[in-house]
Scaffold this active site. Structure first.
Site, mmCIF file in Angstrom:
data_model
loop_
_atom_site.group_PDB
_atom_site.id
_atom_site.type_symbol
_atom_site.label_atom_id
_atom_site.label_comp_id
_atom_site.label_asym_id
_atom_site.label_seq_id
_atom_site.Cartn_x
_atom_site.Cartn_y
_atom_site.Cartn_z
ATOM 1 N N ARG B 39 0.716 -1.284 0.227
ATOM 2 C CA ARG B 39 -0.067 -0.108 0.178
ATOM 3 C C ARG B 39 0.897 1.319 -0.244
ATOM 4 O O ARG B 39 0.455 1.968 -0.501
ATOM 5 C CB ARG B 39 -1.160 -0.278 1.182
ATOM 6 C CG ARG B 39 -0.485 1.077 2.505
ATOM 7 C CD ARG B 39 -1.582 0.555 3.692
ATOM 8 N NE ARG B 39 -2.117 -0.818 3.884
ATOM 9 C CZ ARG B 39 -3.208 -0.593 3.336
ATOM 10 N NH1 ARG B 39 -4.189 0.158 3.330
ATOM 11 N NH2 ARG B 39 -4.365 -1.848 3.540
ATOM 12 N N THR B 40 1.909 1.262 0.945
ATOM 13 C CA THR B 40 2.963 2.694 1.289
ATOM 14 C C THR B 40 3.758 2.560 -0.185
ATOM 15 O O THR B 40 3.626 3.946 -1.031
ATOM 16 C CB THR B 40 3.610 2.490 2.206
ATOM 17 O OG1 THR B 40 3.348 1.651 2.988
ATOM 18 C CG2 THR B 40 4.734 3.842 1.706
ATOM 19 N N LYS B 68 24.528 -9.579 -2.802
ATOM 20 C CA LYS B 68 26.305 -9.597 -3.553
ATOM 21 C C LYS B 68 26.912 -9.107 -2.017
ATOM 22 O O LYS B 68 27.984 -8.897 -2.758
ATOM 23 C CB LYS B 68 26.677 -9.051 -4.565
ATOM 24 C CG LYS B 68 25.874 -9.910 -5.404
ATOM 25 C CD LYS B 68 25.456 -9.541 -6.860
ATOM 26 C CE LYS B 68 24.362 -10.662 -7.542
ATOM 27 N NZ LYS B 68 23.990 -9.617 -8.701
ATOM 28 N N ARG B 89 11.761 2.150 1.968
ATOM 29 C CA ARG B 89 11.543 1.782 2.984
ATOM 30 C C ARG B 89 12.658 0.328 3.042
ATOM 31 O O ARG B 89 12.983 -0.806 2.304
ATOM 32 C CB ARG B 89 10.207 0.518 2.695
ATOM 33 C CG ARG B 89 9.811 -0.494 3.320
ATOM 34 C CD ARG B 89 9.405 0.086 5.086
ATOM 35 N NE ARG B 89 7.696 1.057 4.132
ATOM 36 C CZ ARG B 89 6.921 0.829 5.213
ATOM 37 N NH1 ARG B 89 6.525 -0.871 5.556
ATOM 38 N NH2 ARG B 89 5.744 1.004 5.267
ATOM 39 N N HIS B 117 8.061 6.905 10.504
ATOM 40 C CA HIS B 117 6.772 6.518 9.289
ATOM 41 C C HIS B 117 6.947 7.776 9.264
ATOM 42 O O HIS B 117 5.632 8.116 8.495
ATOM 43 C CB HIS B 117 6.386 5.577 9.470
ATOM 44 C CG HIS B 117 5.726 5.211 8.533
ATOM 45 N ND1 HIS B 117 5.807 5.543 7.027
ATOM 46 C CD2 HIS B 117 4.248 4.262 7.889
ATOM 47 C CE1 HIS B 117 5.298 4.897 5.944
ATOM 48 N NE2 HIS B 117 4.680 4.338 6.735
#
Lengths: 323, 323, 323
Positions: B39-40, B68, B89, B117
């Site tokens: 959703r974000t 890696k 995020r 957030h």
């Protein structure tokens, strides 16, 4: 190669966000990364976006249709009905050529297994030429040192082939014996008249080199070789660079580099060294890939005419390694 | 905060699809969700798309280059060469700040572990202000009840910090003892002169609250705490709301809410209650994130001038909870 | 159905890249593929891109919010606040209807479990009509042979329902007994007055058929049935086609086809046969999906007025099966 680089240079105002263009408006790129490669995928996608085209993507080790038994030829033919051009990354050598054969639209190889990574080679050549230009050097007659995993590092395979098109080159290939350059590529360079020096350790008094091209061990491609990391002999750090280079030496790496302490990959002690070109190198993926798209879709002659001022302001926030 | 909300209000015609704009034409957002949050991610992407920019994304618990061994600094510097702005995020607290430090372009924190957030907090403040405006209320002097997982629910951390910038607030924090608000955030609110009431059960005769802010148990972040779900004490349903609120109370939740019967998360028996603001709240993520993009990329002054009529018709199909 | 096909025909210049249009500029498609289906997802996305809209996507067997216990209704309402239209693929029958009920914006079913795949059925009808047009045939009164997995192949369910809207059809359903067409769909066709012949092996002297519609065994949907692959009786190859068809027969398949040798799926020995319409069929997904978007978003009347010349040149590189 000169054609691509010439168009890339003309597209730098777009890459640097000084101009915008919509010259590929309405065109669709299908970007199929059957092997994950976030940076390469984002570079292709961003280049196409900056030209005004739309990007449709798929990512992942499995491709849902292929998992259901679909042939490469069927997949290629179907997707080519949705797009105007495709970029394909695939874990198997030769698979992208199969894709291209069955596609109705042009296909760009974004890396196929341990075989080739031609757009990386083009941006590497472009980087060497641009870096040399600031030093009044020419590629013909220069000395390039390749260090590290030369067996599975496909970028060095593609790059050595392209560099062999120049004149009077010297190539030093420094690699652990288990990871040395495939003989066929060495033979090609020698056949074209270049000097090739293969080493598994650095000499005490090496020749000066113009470029140090380092690589990461491709752990994900090793086939039973016992390699835990490079020995310090292959650790490119300030001491190494001063041993083989001079103030005009260019330091390159296709990235990502492994920053785990035991990896002995390219050292961060060079991060503030102006000779370190690795981020200018990755930045140049954008103009090179834009140039390929522009040439293939027939708009290379119109790019300047299409330039407009950006309606937004590019944030200026340069970091330590900004170009 | 007022600046962002002011621009968000001016962008409502775009969010409501009454106008379109291409003011970010040619700009590229790199949206890197190293922790999945559909959703974000869609909200950031849609906001950038509606401003006319192109969105290049990567999603997943592993990031191929990082797998890696690449450092956050290298990743950030490389991707910043492809984009004009980034939204990140990341599952680890503090990692987005590291990204931002090495990036050449601005980085927006789209959530970092249990830490922050901030865009959620901004859209929450925007929601409270807009909901209060329809009730002739002001934020200064109001009473906000936080219910649920206040330990790992990062949205309440960011939101409480922002609300502490207002005057004469009362905060009631109702949480199981294992999931109470971190002391540092409580102290910050008290230091700024607000009244903070910490409870682990509701009193028989509580004060009226102006906002009930509920949260989901962040099961994916629990560190050994044995929490199967909220006890009915924390179950925000019609009876709960009538016990602590009045007809002007605003009911919020950052979503997703857990609709499994035993979860005791925000009840669906409130779904037709006009006080339930949860979908107006999520809708407001679009204008808030558009406002951040517009401010950062320097186009906030030009947005109205860029408005055009949509060539298409927005389908009108409002559901029960339409704003 | 005629309306959709009529708009699809008018959009062929865009599908063929002879024209571009920006008629959906500023609109956002949310493409949610909770079950992977690369080709269908790329087809929806490409269709929306070619109309000038922006595509925001999510892919995967798990949807992060749903994994946290979110109801379909909440997910649908939230995402509908970000987009103007949605395309949903979901593994469970009936789930897309639930999505649509809670969404504020129109929802297109991109396949829900073994239930329906309506846009595939529309592109199949469009293909039959276009192929028949080149043969001076009409759909009314024609004979369609369905071969293969008629139980789990949802495309044949949706298609048979649509074909039942025509007049005086004959349907031959050739399937292993374990994989025969659900009785309810057979009854619907019979109720509408069509002739339905159910077979589990080919007769020695079959009636000529106008269309052979083949399918892949939907291994991923089998529920305990022991099916290793089709027996040679269901292997549609040149011999099979010559046995039941004539030079005007159209050969179709929803793709992907399983090219593993033991699968006995549609044979590649037909790949150069002009009757093989499978790639023309998949190509037609683009105009059909563009037509749906144009109709739903109210721009179908304006499409020709919006056409412009592409600033780029469509590469002409037709392969063996080009349309």
């Amino acid at each position: 190669m000169e054609l691509v680089i010439g168009v890339a240079q003309r597209l730098e105002p777009v890459a640097k966000r000084e101009k915008i263009t919509r010259v590929l408006e309405g065109a669709v790129l299908a970007s199929l990364f059957l092997e994950a490669s976030t940076r390469t995928r984002l570079s292709f996608g961003s280049a196409f976006s900056r030209l005004g085209g739309a990007v449709r993507e798929t990512v992942g080790l499995t491709f849902s249709s292929m998992a259901k038994g679909e042939s490469i030829a069927d997949t290629a033919r179907v997707i080519s009905g949705y797009a105007d051009i495709m970029a394909i990354r695939h874990p198997e050598a030769g698979s992208v050529a199969q894709f291209a054969k069955a596609s109705l639209v042009p296909v760009i190889n974004a890396g196929d297994g341990a075989a080739e990574h031609p757009t990386q080679a083009l941006l590497d050549i472009y980087t060497i030429e641009e870096e040399f230009a600031t030093r009044d050097k020419r590629l013909d007659g220069s000395h390039i040192l390749f260090v590290g995993d030369l067996k599975y590092g496909r970028t060095v395979h593609s790059l050595l082939k392209l560099l062999s098109l120049y004149e009077r080159m010297t190539f030093t290939l420094l690699a652990p014996e288990l990871l040395s350059m495939p003989a066929s590529i060495v033979e090609l360079a020698e056949f074209r008249g270049h000097r090739v020096i293969q080493l598994s350790a650095l000499p005490t008094e090496p020749d000066r080199v113009d470029v140090i091209y380092t690589t990461r061990i491709q752990r994900e491609r090793l086939q039973g070789e016992q390699i835990e990391g490079y020995s310090p002999d292959f650790h490119v750090n300030t001491a190494f660079v001063n041993h083989v280079g001079d103030p005009s030496t260019v330091i390159m790496h296709p990235l990502p580099r492994d920053s785990a302490p035991a990896s002995n990959d390219l050292s961060t002690d060079l991060d503030n060294d102006p000779r370190l070109a690795i981020f200018r190198q990755t930045d140049r993926g954008i103009p090179i890939r834009m140039a390929l798209f522009a040439l293939i879709l027939g708009v290379a002659d119109n790019i300047e005419a299409s330039y407009r001022e950006p309606p937004w302001h590019h944030p200026s926030q340069p970091g330590a390694n900004s170009s």
